[in-house]
Design a protein around this motif. Structure first.
Motif, PDB file in Angstrom:
ATOM      1  N   ASN A  32       0.845  -1.196   0.000  1.00 21.90           N
ATOM      2  CA  ASN A  32       0.000   0.000   0.000  1.00 21.90           C
ATOM      3  C   ASN A  32       0.873   1.237   0.000  1.00 21.90           C
ATOM      4  O   ASN A  32       1.959   1.242   0.575  1.00 21.90           O
ATOM      5  N   PHE A  33       0.394   2.291  -0.630  1.00 24.52           N
ATOM      6  CA  PHE A  33       1.196   3.517  -0.704  1.00 24.52           C
ATOM      7  C   PHE A  33       1.162   4.296   0.610  1.00 24.52           C
ATOM      8  O   PHE A  33       2.190   4.736   1.094  1.00 24.52           O
ATOM      9  N   VAL A  34      -0.016   4.475   1.196  1.00 19.60           N
ATOM     10  CA  VAL A  34      -0.140   5.212   2.465  1.00 19.60           C
ATOM     11  C   VAL A  34      -0.689   4.270   3.521  1.00 19.60           C
ATOM     12  O   VAL A  34      -1.700   3.610   3.311  1.00 19.60           O
ATOM     13  N   THR A  35       0.004   4.196   4.645  1.00 13.24           N
ATOM     14  CA  THR A  35      -0.447   3.391   5.771  1.00 13.24           C
ATOM     15  C   THR A  35      -0.470   4.275   7.001  1.00 13.24           C
ATOM     16  O   THR A  35       0.543   4.865   7.375  1.00 13.24           O
ATOM     17  N   LYS A  36      -1.632   4.400   7.622  1.00 13.35           N
ATOM     18  CA  LYS A  36      -1.750   5.206   8.836  1.00 13.35           C
ATOM     19  C   LYS A  36      -1.652   4.279  10.030  1.00 13.35           C
ATOM     20  O   LYS A  36      -2.550   3.481  10.295  1.00 13.35           O
ATOM     21  N   GLY A  37      -0.536   4.360  10.752  1.00 13.17           N
ATOM     22  CA  GLY A  37      -0.300   3.526  11.930  1.00 13.17           C
ATOM     23  C   GLY A  37      -0.744   4.213  13.201  1.00 13.17           C
ATOM     24  O   GLY A  37      -1.295   5.320  13.181  1.00 13.17           O
ATOM     25  N   ASP A  38      -0.510   3.553  14.322  1.00 16.79           N
ATOM     26  CA  ASP A  38      -0.881   4.105  15.627  1.00 16.79           C
ATOM     27  C   ASP A  38      -0.138   5.396  15.946  1.00 16.79           C
ATOM     28  O   ASP A  38      -0.674   6.289  16.592  1.00 16.79           O
ATOM     29  N   TYR A  39       1.116   5.487  15.520  1.00 22.33           N
ATOM     30  CA  TYR A  39       1.956   6.614  15.911  1.00 22.33           C
ATOM     31  C   TYR A  39       2.356   7.532  14.765  1.00 22.33           C
ATOM     32  O   TYR A  39       2.826   8.637  14.994  1.00 22.33           O
ATOM     33  N   SER A  40       2.202   7.051  13.536  1.00 26.03           N
ATOM     34  CA  SER A  40       2.615   7.873  12.398  1.00 26.03           C
ATOM     35  C   SER A  40       2.012   7.318  11.112  1.00 26.03           C
ATOM     36  O   SER A  40       1.377   6.266  11.118  1.00 26.03           O
ATOM     37  N   SER A  41       2.229   8.031  10.028  1.00 30.68           N
ATOM     38  CA  SER A  41       1.818   7.571   8.700  1.00 30.68           C
ATOM     39  C   SER A  41       3.063   7.221   7.904  1.00 30.68           C
ATOM     40  O   SER A  41       4.084   7.892   8.005  1.00 30.68           O
ATOM     41  N   ASN A  42       2.971   6.162   7.122  1.00 26.68           N
ATOM     42  CA  ASN A  42       4.072   5.741   6.274  1.00 26.68           C
ATOM     43  C   ASN A  42       3.664   5.924   4.819  1.00 26.68           C
ATOM     44  O   ASN A  42       2.583   5.516   4.413  1.00 26.68           O
ATOM     45  N   TYR A  43       4.524   6.560   4.042  1.00 29.78           N
ATOM     46  CA  TYR A  43       4.256   6.811   2.626  1.00 29.78           C
ATOM     47  C   TYR A  43       5.256   6.031   1.789  1.00 29.78           C
ATOM     48  O   TYR A  43       6.457   6.201   1.939  1.00 29.78           O
ATOM     49  N   GLY A  44       4.723   5.181   0.919  1.00 32.01           N
ATOM     50  CA  GLY A  44       5.578   4.366   0.065  1.00 32.01           C
ATOM     51  C   GLY A  44       6.036   3.123   0.799  1.00 32.01           C
ATOM     52  O   GLY A  44       5.978   3.030   2.014  1.00 32.01           O
ATOM     53  N   SER A  45       6.433   2.127   0.053  1.00 37.94           N
ATOM     54  CA  SER A  45       6.956   0.901   0.645  1.00 37.94           C
ATOM     55  C   SER A  45       7.848   0.219  -0.372  1.00 37.94           C
ATOM     56  O   SER A  45       7.694   0.401  -1.575  1.00 37.94           O
ATOM     57  N   ARG A  46       8.785  -0.545   0.124  1.00 39.70           N
ATOM     58  CA  ARG A  46       9.638  -1.347  -0.755  1.00 39.70           C
ATOM     59  C   ARG A  46      10.062  -2.586   0.017  1.00 39.70           C
ATOM     60  O   ARG A  46      10.092  -2.592   1.232  1.00 39.70           O
ATOM     61  N   LEU A  47      10.367  -3.621  -0.720  1.00 41.13           N
ATOM     62  CA  LEU A  47      10.777  -4.880  -0.128  1.00 41.13           C
ATOM     63  C   LEU A  47      12.102  -5.316  -0.722  1.00 41.13           C
ATOM     64  O   LEU A  47      12.406  -5.023  -1.871  1.00 41.13           O
TER      65      LEU A  47
END
Length: 83
Positions: A32-47
């Motif tokens: 997913n491009f945007v993930t809203k977590g408990d403490y912050s938001s993460n933009y982008g992902s890579r493996l």
């Protein structure tokens, strides 16, 4: 397909923190491009694919094919869908 059946996401809570999850049949992953977590938001992902505890997998692709499917049907206007 055999490799995909042996793969797993290990370590952190990748789905909740980074928006990365295995697909239903465990034959791939979803990023997913945007993930809203408990403490912050993460933009982008890579493996990165690991070959061992501390070694990345090296794919030798000369004269070979490496294919994957990308679903961009939900990609919003203005986002870069480059792979």
């Amino acid at each position: 397909a055999e490799c995909a059946m042996q793969c797993g996401i290990d370590g952190a809570d990748y789905k909740k923190t980074y928006g990365i999850d295995t697909t239903g049949g465990r034959d791939g992953v979803t990023l997913n491009f945007v993930t809203k977590g408990d403490y912050s938001s993460n933009y982008g992902s890579r493996l990165y694919v690991m070959d061992g505890e501390d070694t990345y997998k090296m794919f030798k692709l000369k004269n070979r094919e490496f294919t994957f499917d990308v679903d961009v049907s939900n990609l919003r206007c203005g986002l870069n869908g480059a792979v």
